[in-house]
Motif scaffolding. Structure first.
Motif, PDB file in Angstrom:
ATOM      1  N   ARG A 133       0.836  -1.207   0.000  1.00  0.00           N
ATOM      2  CA  ARG A 133       0.000   0.000   0.000  1.00  0.00           C
ATOM      3  C   ARG A 133       0.868   1.254   0.000  1.00  0.00           C
ATOM      4  O   ARG A 133       0.547   2.242  -0.667  1.00  0.00           O
ATOM      5  N   ILE A 134       1.971   1.213   0.747  1.00  0.00           N
ATOM      6  CA  ILE A 134       2.877   2.368   0.773  1.00  0.00           C
ATOM      7  C   ILE A 134       3.467   2.628  -0.609  1.00  0.00           C
ATOM      8  O   ILE A 134       3.558   3.778  -1.065  1.00  0.00           O
ATOM      9  N   ARG A 135       3.861   1.566  -1.309  1.00  0.00           N
ATOM     10  CA  ARG A 135       4.410   1.747  -2.656  1.00  0.00           C
ATOM     11  C   ARG A 135       3.372   2.350  -3.597  1.00  0.00           C
ATOM     12  O   ARG A 135       3.681   3.203  -4.436  1.00  0.00           O
ATOM     13  N   ALA A 136       2.130   1.890  -3.462  1.00  0.00           N
ATOM     14  CA  ALA A 136       1.068   2.453  -4.303  1.00  0.00           C
ATOM     15  C   ALA A 136       0.853   3.927  -3.992  1.00  0.00           C
ATOM     16  O   ALA A 136       0.653   4.753  -4.894  1.00  0.00           O
ATOM     17  N   LEU A 137       0.891   4.252  -2.708  1.00  0.00           N
ATOM     18  CA  LEU A 137       0.752   5.656  -2.311  1.00  0.00           C
ATOM     19  C   LEU A 137       1.899   6.497  -2.878  1.00  0.00           C
ATOM     20  O   LEU A 137       1.694   7.628  -3.322  1.00  0.00           O
ATOM     21  N   ASN A 138       3.103   5.943  -2.856  1.00  0.00           N
ATOM     22  CA  ASN A 138       4.260   6.672  -3.392  1.00  0.00           C
ATOM     23  C   ASN A 138       4.054   7.026  -4.858  1.00  0.00           C
ATOM     24  O   ASN A 138       4.356   8.136  -5.305  1.00  0.00           O
ATOM     25  N   ASP A 139       3.561   6.057  -5.643  1.00  0.00           N
ATOM     26  CA  ASP A 139       3.330   6.301  -7.067  1.00  0.00           C
ATOM     27  C   ASP A 139       2.297   7.405  -7.268  1.00  0.00           C
ATOM     28  O   ASP A 139       2.447   8.282  -8.121  1.00  0.00           O
ATOM     29  N   GLN A 140       1.221   7.351  -6.475  1.00  0.00           N
ATOM     30  CA  GLN A 140       0.182   8.373  -6.596  1.00  0.00           C
ATOM     31  C   GLN A 140       0.698   9.751  -6.186  1.00  0.00           C
ATOM     32  O   GLN A 140       0.432  10.759  -6.856  1.00  0.00           O
ATOM     33  N   LEU A 141       1.446   9.791  -5.087  1.00  0.00           N
ATOM     34  CA  LEU A 141       1.945  11.070  -4.586  1.00  0.00           C
ATOM     35  C   LEU A 141       2.933  11.704  -5.554  1.00  0.00           C
ATOM     36  O   LEU A 141       2.977  12.929  -5.714  1.00  0.00           O
ATOM     37  N   GLU A 142       3.732  10.872  -6.212  1.00  0.00           N
ATOM     38  CA  GLU A 142       4.702  11.414  -7.172  1.00  0.00           C
ATOM     39  C   GLU A 142       3.995  12.135  -8.315  1.00  0.00           C
ATOM     40  O   GLU A 142       4.394  13.225  -8.720  1.00  0.00           O
ATOM     41  N   LEU A 143       2.916  11.527  -8.818  1.00  0.00           N
ATOM     42  CA  LEU A 143       2.162  12.158  -9.903  1.00  0.00           C
ATOM     43  C   LEU A 143       1.467  13.432  -9.432  1.00  0.00           C
ATOM     44  O   LEU A 143       1.457  14.456 -10.124  1.00  0.00           O
ATOM     45  N   ARG A 144       0.884  13.379  -8.232  1.00  0.00           N
ATOM     46  CA  ARG A 144       0.140  14.531  -7.739  1.00  0.00           C
ATOM     47  C   ARG A 144       1.067  15.668  -7.337  1.00  0.00           C
ATOM     48  O   ARG A 144       0.746  16.839  -7.498  1.00  0.00           O
ATOM     49  N   ASN A 145       2.259  15.320  -6.815  1.00  0.00           N
ATOM     50  CA  ASN A 145       3.236  16.366  -6.481  1.00  0.00           C
ATOM     51  C   ASN A 145       3.661  17.134  -7.722  1.00  0.00           C
ATOM     52  O   ASN A 145       3.845  18.345  -7.696  1.00  0.00           O
ATOM     53  N   LYS A 146       3.821  16.414  -8.827  1.00  0.00           N
ATOM     54  CA  LYS A 146       4.210  17.075 -10.066  1.00  0.00           C
ATOM     55  C   LYS A 146       3.150  18.082 -10.489  1.00  0.00           C
ATOM     56  O   LYS A 146       3.461  19.207 -10.901  1.00  0.00           O
ATOM     57  N   LEU A 147       1.878  17.680 -10.375  1.00  0.00           N
ATOM     58  CA  LEU A 147       0.781  18.593 -10.711  1.00  0.00           C
ATOM     59  C   LEU A 147       0.798  19.814  -9.815  1.00  0.00           C
ATOM     60  O   LEU A 147       0.698  20.957 -10.279  1.00  0.00           O
ATOM     61  N   LEU A 148       0.955  19.595  -8.510  1.00  0.00           N
ATOM     62  CA  LEU A 148       0.922  20.704  -7.563  1.00  0.00           C
ATOM     63  C   LEU A 148       2.108  21.635  -7.759  1.00  0.00           C
ATOM     64  O   LEU A 148       1.977  22.857  -7.661  1.00  0.00           O
ATOM     65  N   ASN A 149       3.276  21.066  -8.029  1.00  0.00           N
ATOM     66  CA  ASN A 149       4.469  21.893  -8.225  1.00  0.00           C
ATOM     67  C   ASN A 149       4.327  22.810  -9.421  1.00  0.00           C
ATOM     68  O   ASN A 149       4.892  23.898  -9.465  1.00  0.00           O
ATOM     69  N   GLU A 150       3.578  22.358 -10.421  1.00  0.00           N
ATOM     70  CA  GLU A 150       3.399  23.178 -11.615  1.00  0.00           C
ATOM     71  C   GLU A 150       2.277  24.196 -11.447  1.00  0.00           C
ATOM     72  O   GLU A 150       2.140  25.127 -12.231  1.00  0.00           O
ATOM     73  N   THR A 151       1.442  23.992 -10.401  1.00  0.00           N
ATOM     74  CA  THR A 151       0.261  24.838 -10.229  1.00  0.00           C
ATOM     75  C   THR A 151       0.527  26.035  -9.337  1.00  0.00           C
ATOM     76  O   THR A 151       0.163  27.162  -9.664  1.00  0.00           O
ATOM     77  N   PHE A 152       1.166  25.769  -8.162  1.00  0.00           N
ATOM     78  CA  PHE A 152       1.343  26.814  -7.175  1.00  0.00           C
ATOM     79  C   PHE A 152       2.700  27.474  -7.362  1.00  0.00           C
ATOM     80  O   PHE A 152       3.657  26.839  -7.762  1.00  0.00           O
ATOM     81  N   GLY A 153       2.833  28.743  -7.009  1.00  0.00           N
ATOM     82  CA  GLY A 153       4.133  29.378  -7.111  1.00  0.00           C
ATOM     83  C   GLY A 153       4.208  30.758  -6.519  1.00  0.00           C
ATOM     84  O   GLY A 153       3.332  31.569  -6.725  1.00  0.00           O
ATOM     85  N   ARG A 154       5.294  30.968  -5.776  1.00  0.00           N
ATOM     86  CA  ARG A 154       5.643  32.299  -5.291  1.00  0.00           C
ATOM     87  C   ARG A 154       7.075  32.246  -4.801  1.00  0.00           C
ATOM     88  O   ARG A 154       7.515  31.191  -4.353  1.00  0.00           O
ATOM     89  N   PHE A 155       7.807  33.369  -4.877  1.00  0.00           N
ATOM     90  CA  PHE A 155       9.247  33.337  -4.592  1.00  0.00           C
ATOM     91  C   PHE A 155       9.615  34.248  -3.441  1.00  0.00           C
ATOM     92  O   PHE A 155       9.099  35.338  -3.300  1.00  0.00           O
ATOM     93  N   LEU A 156      10.527  33.764  -2.586  1.00  0.00           N
ATOM     94  CA  LEU A 156      11.124  34.578  -1.535  1.00  0.00           C
ATOM     95  C   LEU A 156      12.471  33.973  -1.188  1.00  0.00           C
ATOM     96  O   LEU A 156      12.711  32.797  -1.437  1.00  0.00           O
ATOM     97  N   SER A 157      13.363  34.769  -0.627  1.00  0.00           N
ATOM     98  CA  SER A 157      14.699  34.296  -0.295  1.00  0.00           C
ATOM     99  C   SER A 157      14.650  33.101   0.638  1.00  0.00           C
ATOM    100  O   SER A 157      13.893  33.056   1.602  1.00  0.00           O
TER     101      SER A 157
END
Length: 471
Positions: A133-157
């Motif tokens: 189950r953990i491995r399955a969760l890892n696969d799902q989280l990897e795909l969803r993290n990619k989506l989130l990383n491309e969606t949200f954004g703001r920059f600070l030091s």
């Protein structure tokens, strides 16, 4: 993002079983999906738009939970994974957390926390099923993290992020007195340049320049406080204290001037104009911390030494780095000083001896080229009208003189008007030609350096010299 993409993203966030929470670099929780609210036993009103510290630092039992978020700040090279206890106030859950930085292109933009309630799984005796189950969760989280990383954004030091997240009072308004080094830079003639360039080209050129300078400043442990148009305000020695803040700042300033050669090569490939930058560096006691109101706060620096740094920068011409006496004293590294100049800035009692630095030795070993162009004598003087400047504003009175010699970045001006070294003047020469008096010669003439050249200057000079020759 298109409306269709937004609907897809919202649908994924709403329906996924894992919790998702994002935290901006100002410490504010910017997004929580329904699963996260259930896992954390909180309501949206309790979390959304509230500070992370205020929401989660109350219970000591949740130290491991908050530390997992901080780990994403401390080590930016990889995602972090942990199974931690989380106390809701009535029960303790076992949460699996994957924490990392959101990215917007190559820039870090915030912290993302992906949560799974592992309480039941932790109680399972069948370890094989749990790992599957953990491995399955890892696969799902990897795909969803990619989506989130491309969606949200703001920059600070990055340094400011650590300050905000690593302590419970990191978001509190207020500051501390600290001796550090301030750096201010400014492009010469940028205002006039902006009036001539296409807006898209101007922003492209400015963003590239600021990106290059940001890279240099951060590589020497500097913290960028803000961009002020084409200007940069940075500090060294905060938020993280340093015994080498003065030398770091000077090395950064020299390296910034050295990097301008590559910046202008990039500009030339795109038919953008040549940029010239002046930098002032000052060391002194200031107040640094969170400044503003409860609704809008920024990490900033205030004090008389910040103002003095701005005045030091105002004495520079393109390609110059000028540093204050205390900065030079505290450097402790071998400096290459091209010249010293005595100035009398407003708000300072007595004189101030500034040093023009072109290089710094061990352990930095950084140098910048100094252009030394000698004005070439004209066959006959070119008459010119000019105004003295107070700040960036010219007076109504006109003065007159003659240009005896010219270089690509300066000239020799003969005038009966009394001029002082570092006076700013504006010549009528094919437009508004802004200059700074750099030297008063024995023959009564003044050596002036151009700080902003109008588009019509070359044509004006050619016409004037030809007219005189024909006469």
């Amino acid at each position: 993002m298109s409306d269709k993409q937004e609907l897809i993203r919202e649908s994924i966030m709403r329906d996924m079983s894992e919790g998702v929470m994002t935290i901006g670099f100002d410490g504010t929780i910017t997004y929580v999906n329904p699963s996260a609210l259930g896992i954390l036993s909180r309501s949206g009103d309790e979390l959304l738009d509230h500070s992370f510290g205020a929401c989660f630092f109350d219970y000591e039992e949740n130290d491991a939970f908050t530390q997992a978020v901080l780990d994403a700040v401390y080590d930016q090279t990889r995602p972090h994974e942990a199974i931690v206890p989380y106390f809701t106030g009535t029960q303790t859950k076992q949460l699996r957390m994957v924490t990392s930085f959101l990215t917007d292109g190559e820039q870090k933009a915030g912290v993302i926390v992906v949560l799974s309630d592992m309480t039941e799984l932790a109680e399972l005796r069948d370890a094989v099923k749990a790992m599957e189950r953990i491995r399955a969760l890892n696969d799902q989280l990897e795909l969803r993290n990619k989506l989130l990383n491309e969606t949200f954004g703001r920059f600070l030091s990055d340094e400011i992020v650590r300050q905000l997240l690593e302590t419970p009072d990191g978001l509190a308004l207020g500051g501390k007195k600290r001796t550090l080094t301030i750096l201010m830079s400014d492009l010469r003639g940028f205002t006039a340049m902006s009036e001539r360039m296409d807006a898209a080209d101007l922003i492209s050129m400015l963003n590239h320049y600021l990106g290059e300078m940001t890279e240099v400043i951060q590589s020497y442990n500097g913290t960028i406080i803000e961009f002020i148009g084409d200007g940069i305000l940075a500090i060294f020695g905060a938020p993280t204290p340093s015994d080498t803040h003065a030398a770091d700042a000077v090395a950064a300033a020299v390296a910034m001037e050295a990097r301008m050669e590559a910046v202008n090569a990039w500009n030339a490939e795109r038919d953008y104009p040549v940029l010239e930058m002046g930098i002032g560096v000052n060391t002194g006691e200031v107040i640094v911390g969170n400044i503003g109101s409860e609704k809008r706060t920024k990490y900033g620096v205030v004090g008389s030494h910040v103002n003095l740094c701005g005045r030091i920068e105002s004495y520079t011409v393109g390609g110059q780095v000028l540093i204050a006496p205390l900065t030079r004293e505290k450097c402790g590294a071998a400096l290459t000083v091209a010249q010293e100049m005595t100035v009398y800035p407003k708000g300072v009692k007595g004189e101030l001896v500034l040093s023009q630095v072109t290089g710094i030795g061990e352990p930095y070993n950084v140098t910048a080229k100094v252009r030394d162009t000698k004005p070439q004598a004209l066959e006959r003087p070119v008459p010119v009208r000019f105004h003295k400047l107070d700040g960036k504003h010219g007076g109504a009175r006109s003065y007159y003189g003659g240009i005896l010699a010219v270089a690509h970045d300066g000239a020799v001006l003969d005038t009966a008007t009394e001029l002082e070294i570092y006076d700013n003047i504006q010549l009528e020469a094919g437009g508004k030609l802004f200059c700074k008096v750099m030297e008063k010669r024995d023959d009564g003439c003044a050596l002036i350096r151009y700080t902003s050249i109008p588009a019509g200057y070359e044509a004006w000079l050619k016409a004037e010299t030809n007219k005189k020759t024909e006469a």
